[in-house]
Write a protein that holds these residues in place. Structure first.
Motif, PDB file in Angstrom:
ATOM      1  N   SER A   1     -15.784  36.479 -10.425  1.00 46.20           N
ATOM      2  CA  SER A   1     -15.787  37.763  -9.722  1.00 46.20           C
ATOM      3  C   SER A   1     -14.528  38.527 -10.113  1.00 46.20           C
ATOM      4  O   SER A   1     -13.410  38.034  -9.931  1.00 46.20           O
ATOM      5  CB  SER A   1     -15.815  37.535  -8.208  1.00 46.20           C
ATOM      6  OG  SER A   1     -15.761  38.769  -7.515  1.00 46.20           O
ATOM      7  N   VAL A   2     -14.717  39.722 -10.663  1.00 45.56           N
ATOM      8  CA  VAL A   2     -13.603  40.555 -11.104  1.00 45.56           C
ATOM      9  C   VAL A   2     -13.348  41.632 -10.056  1.00 45.56           C
ATOM     10  O   VAL A   2     -14.268  42.368  -9.691  1.00 45.56           O
ATOM     11  CB  VAL A   2     -13.913  41.221 -12.468  1.00 45.56           C
ATOM     12  CG1 VAL A   2     -12.725  42.062 -12.935  1.00 45.56           C
ATOM     13  CG2 VAL A   2     -14.271  40.164 -13.505  1.00 45.56           C
ATOM     14  N   ASP A   3     -12.127  41.717  -9.560  1.00 44.94           N
ATOM     15  CA  ASP A   3     -11.780  42.750  -8.589  1.00 44.94           C
ATOM     16  C   ASP A   3     -11.939  44.131  -9.228  1.00 44.94           C
ATOM     17  O   ASP A   3     -11.339  44.413 -10.270  1.00 44.94           O
ATOM     18  CB  ASP A   3     -10.342  42.567  -8.109  1.00 44.94           C
ATOM     19  CG  ASP A   3     -10.002  43.492  -6.945  1.00 44.94           C
ATOM     20  OD1 ASP A   3      -9.783  44.693  -7.203  1.00 44.94           O
ATOM     21  OD2 ASP A   3      -9.935  43.016  -5.805  1.00 44.94           O
ATOM     22  N   SER A   4     -12.734  44.973  -8.625  1.00 45.66           N
ATOM     23  CA  SER A   4     -13.043  46.277  -9.208  1.00 45.66           C
ATOM     24  C   SER A   4     -11.829  47.208  -9.268  1.00 45.66           C
ATOM     25  O   SER A   4     -11.800  48.127 -10.090  1.00 45.66           O
ATOM     26  CB  SER A   4     -14.169  46.952  -8.417  1.00 45.66           C
ATOM     27  OG  SER A   4     -15.359  46.203  -8.485  1.00 45.66           O
ATOM     28  N   GLN A   5     -10.853  47.008  -8.391  1.00 45.22           N
ATOM     29  CA  GLN A   5      -9.683  47.878  -8.356  1.00 45.22           C
ATOM     30  C   GLN A   5      -8.565  47.397  -9.273  1.00 45.22           C
ATOM     31  O   GLN A   5      -7.967  48.185 -10.006  1.00 45.22           O
ATOM     32  CB  GLN A   5      -9.152  47.991  -6.918  1.00 45.22           C
ATOM     33  CG  GLN A   5     -10.151  48.583  -5.940  1.00 45.22           C
ATOM     34  CD  GLN A   5     -10.563  49.987  -6.307  1.00 45.22           C
ATOM     35  OE1 GLN A   5      -9.740  50.811  -6.701  1.00 45.22           O
ATOM     36  NE2 GLN A   5     -11.847  50.281  -6.186  1.00 45.22           N
ATOM     37  N   THR A   6      -8.282  46.103  -9.220  1.00 46.73           N
ATOM     38  CA  THR A   6      -7.122  45.579  -9.947  1.00 46.73           C
ATOM     39  C   THR A   6      -7.483  44.841 -11.228  1.00 46.73           C
ATOM     40  O   THR A   6      -6.647  44.692 -12.115  1.00 46.73           O
ATOM     41  CB  THR A   6      -6.327  44.621  -9.049  1.00 46.73           C
ATOM     42  OG1 THR A   6      -7.145  43.467  -8.763  1.00 46.73           O
ATOM     43  CG2 THR A   6      -5.946  45.302  -7.742  1.00 46.73           C
ATOM     44  N   GLY A   7      -8.701  44.324 -11.299  1.00 43.15           N
ATOM     45  CA  GLY A   7      -9.091  43.525 -12.457  1.00 43.15           C
ATOM     46  C   GLY A   7      -8.694  42.067 -12.335  1.00 43.15           C
ATOM     47  O   GLY A   7      -8.899  41.276 -13.263  1.00 43.15           O
ATOM     48  N   SER A   8      -8.121  41.665 -11.199  1.00 43.76           N
ATOM     49  CA  SER A   8      -7.711  40.271 -11.022  1.00 43.76           C
ATOM     50  C   SER A   8      -8.928  39.376 -10.804  1.00 43.76           C
ATOM     51  O   SER A   8      -9.962  39.809 -10.297  1.00 43.76           O
ATOM     52  CB  SER A   8      -6.741  40.143  -9.838  1.00 43.76           C
ATOM     53  OG  SER A   8      -7.389  40.463  -8.627  1.00 43.76           O
ATOM     54  N   ILE A   9      -8.780  38.108 -11.194  1.00 43.52           N
ATOM     55  CA  ILE A   9      -9.844  37.123 -11.050  1.00 43.52           C
ATOM     56  C   ILE A   9      -9.283  35.947 -10.253  1.00 43.52           C
ATOM     57  O   ILE A   9      -8.181  35.461 -10.520  1.00 43.52           O
ATOM     58  CB  ILE A   9     -10.346  36.648 -12.422  1.00 43.52           C
ATOM     59  CG1 ILE A   9     -10.988  37.829 -13.167  1.00 43.52           C
ATOM     60  CG2 ILE A   9     -11.337  35.500 -12.274  1.00 43.52           C
ATOM     61  CD1 ILE A   9     -11.407  37.499 -14.588  1.00 43.52           C
ATOM     62  N   THR A  10     -10.030  35.505  -9.262  1.00 40.78           N
ATOM     63  CA  THR A  10      -9.577  34.453  -8.357  1.00 40.78           C
ATOM     64  C   THR A  10     -10.451  33.210  -8.491  1.00 40.78           C
ATOM     65  O   THR A  10     -11.679  33.307  -8.516  1.00 40.78           O
ATOM     66  CB  THR A  10      -9.618  34.950  -6.891  1.00 40.78           C
ATOM     67  OG1 THR A  10      -8.772  36.099  -6.763  1.00 40.78           O
ATOM     68  CG2 THR A  10      -9.142  33.867  -5.950  1.00 40.78           C
ATOM     69  N   PHE A  11      -9.780  32.031  -8.578  1.00 40.67           N
ATOM     70  CA  PHE A  11     -10.488  30.752  -8.622  1.00 40.67           C
ATOM     71  C   PHE A  11     -10.150  29.943  -7.389  1.00 40.67           C
ATOM     72  O   PHE A  11      -8.984  29.866  -6.979  1.00 40.67           O
ATOM     73  CB  PHE A  11     -10.070  29.925  -9.851  1.00 40.67           C
ATOM     74  CG  PHE A  11     -10.038  30.690 -11.127  1.00 40.67           C
ATOM     75  CD1 PHE A  11     -11.195  31.220 -11.665  1.00 40.67           C
ATOM     76  CD2 PHE A  11      -8.843  30.889 -11.806  1.00 40.67           C
ATOM     77  CE1 PHE A  11     -11.161  31.923 -12.853  1.00 40.67           C
ATOM     78  CE2 PHE A  11      -8.806  31.584 -12.986  1.00 40.67           C
ATOM     79  CZ  PHE A  11      -9.969  32.111 -13.514  1.00 40.67           C
ATOM     80  N   ASP A  12     -11.148  29.318  -6.811  1.00 38.16           N
ATOM     81  CA  ASP A  12     -10.918  28.341  -5.753  1.00 38.16           C
ATOM     82  C   ASP A  12     -10.143  27.166  -6.358  1.00 38.16           C
ATOM     83  O   ASP A  12     -10.502  26.639  -7.416  1.00 38.16           O
ATOM     84  CB  ASP A  12     -12.280  27.864  -5.222  1.00 38.16           C
ATOM     85  CG  ASP A  12     -12.139  26.976  -4.000  1.00 38.16           C
ATOM     86  OD1 ASP A  12     -11.133  26.234  -3.921  1.00 38.16           O
ATOM     87  OD2 ASP A  12     -13.024  27.009  -3.145  1.00 38.16           O
ATOM     88  N   SER A  13      -9.065  26.756  -5.696  1.00 40.76           N
ATOM     89  CA  SER A  13      -8.254  25.647  -6.227  1.00 40.76           C
ATOM     90  C   SER A  13      -9.072  24.376  -6.429  1.00 40.76           C
ATOM     91  O   SER A  13      -8.792  23.573  -7.338  1.00 40.76           O
ATOM     92  CB  SER A  13      -7.075  25.361  -5.292  1.00 40.76           C
ATOM     93  OG  SER A  13      -6.111  26.379  -5.361  1.00 40.76           O
ATOM     94  N   ASN A  14     -10.076  24.187  -5.594  1.00 36.09           N
ATOM     95  CA  ASN A  14     -10.908  22.985  -5.726  1.00 36.09           C
ATOM     96  C   ASN A  14     -11.664  22.952  -7.048  1.00 36.09           C
ATOM     97  O   ASN A  14     -12.104  21.888  -7.481  1.00 36.09           O
ATOM     98  CB  ASN A  14     -11.897  22.897  -4.564  1.00 36.09           C
ATOM     99  CG  ASN A  14     -11.212  22.637  -3.237  1.00 36.09           C
ATOM    100  OD1 ASN A  14     -10.149  22.019  -3.191  1.00 36.09           O
ATOM    101  ND2 ASN A  14     -11.805  23.127  -2.144  1.00 36.09           N
ATOM    102  N   LEU A  15     -11.805  24.117  -7.665  1.00 34.89           N
ATOM    103  CA  LEU A  15     -12.473  24.180  -8.965  1.00 34.89           C
ATOM    104  C   LEU A  15     -11.607  23.582 -10.063  1.00 34.89           C
ATOM    105  O   LEU A  15     -12.124  23.054 -11.051  1.00 34.89           O
ATOM    106  CB  LEU A  15     -12.796  25.646  -9.298  1.00 34.89           C
ATOM    107  CG  LEU A  15     -13.492  25.934 -10.627  1.00 34.89           C
ATOM    108  CD1 LEU A  15     -14.888  25.326 -10.645  1.00 34.89           C
ATOM    109  CD2 LEU A  15     -13.565  27.433 -10.861  1.00 34.89           C
TER     110      LEU A  15
END
Length: 245
Positions: free
Chosen positions: A93-107
């Motif tokens: 999932s790419v943040d539409s405003q900032t372009g940041s991508i977040t991963f669940d640590s469990n991944l």
């Protein structure tokens, strides 16, 4: 005799008025010269102010154009990331405003660990090349100042313990990306990435809260984020603040 005295008096009076007229004419000339000088100086000052205002307006317009261009670049990068990962099976999932991508640590990590799990390594092996292919194209690479890998924890435990854990996790991702032991990137690509990648631990300083609540969402707070900073981000913020006043 009386006529001569009268004539002399008239002549004296005439001479007085001529001198007075000459004096007034001279004073008028001086006044005109002073007024002309003042008006000329005022005109010069006015023209200088007009020139300064024109230069300032031109500078503001140039800065506004630059802001618009940078904002446009960020939007284009976000679109490129969405397009790139939209063609994969990766749940990104790419943040539409900032372009940041977040991963669940469990991944990427086991609980309370900072060593990448086998599943985490496999995920990064698929993710990282696609991410950098999208963000470091010829169109965008000159705008990228920094790529930031951030580790975050939930609010359980002490700040310093979580700071160390989050820092180690961010560093683990960066090391996997940049290490000479990995075959994800060529030697030149690794050298280029080493110039712009940083790894930061944030502990629990930026928790994720449950929607419409101040309660911390601990699962969402345990995460790793990857984001980019454009070279002119500071200028954009400063100018946006100025223009918003």
């Amino acid at each position: 005799m009386r006529r001569n005295n009268t004539f002399r008096a008239e002549e004296h009076e005439l001479s007085f008025w001529q001198s007075y007229s000459d004096m007034m004419a001279a004073m008028l000339l001086v006044f005109v010269l002073v007024l002309s000088g003042t008006l000329l100086q005022t005109q010069k000052v006015f023209e200088e102010k007009q020139r300064e205002l024109s230069e300032q307006q031109e500078l503001i317009e140039q800065q506004q154009d630059r802001i618009n261009k940078i904002i446009g670049v960020r939007g284009d990068i976000v679109d490129a990331l969405k397009t790139e990962f939209g063609r994969t099976n990766l749940s990104i999932s790419v943040d539409s405003q900032t372009g940041s991508i977040t991963f669940d640590s469990n991944l990427l990590f086991e609980t309370d660990k900072s060593d990448l799990s086998p599943e985490g390594k496999q995920f990064l092996k698929e993710f990282l090349p696609k991410y950098f292919d999208a963000i470091l194209t010829d169109e965008f690479k000159d705008y990228i100042a920094e790529i930031i890998i951030e580790g975050h924890t939930d609010t359980d435990g002490g700040y310093m313990y979580n700071l160390q854990l989050s820092q180690n996790r961010a560093l683990a991702v960066a090391s996997y990306c940049l290490s000479d032991d990995q075959n994800i990137f060529s030697a030149k690509e690794r050298d280029d990435l080493r110039k712009i990648i940083t790894a930061n631990g944030k502990s629990w300083s930026d928790p994720v809260c449950v929607s419409d609540s101040s309660n911390v969402d601990k699962n969402a707070s345990r995460r790793v984020e990857i984001k980019f900073r454009l070279k002119d981000d500071e200028m954009v913020k400063e100018m946006a603040d100025i223009l918003g006043e």
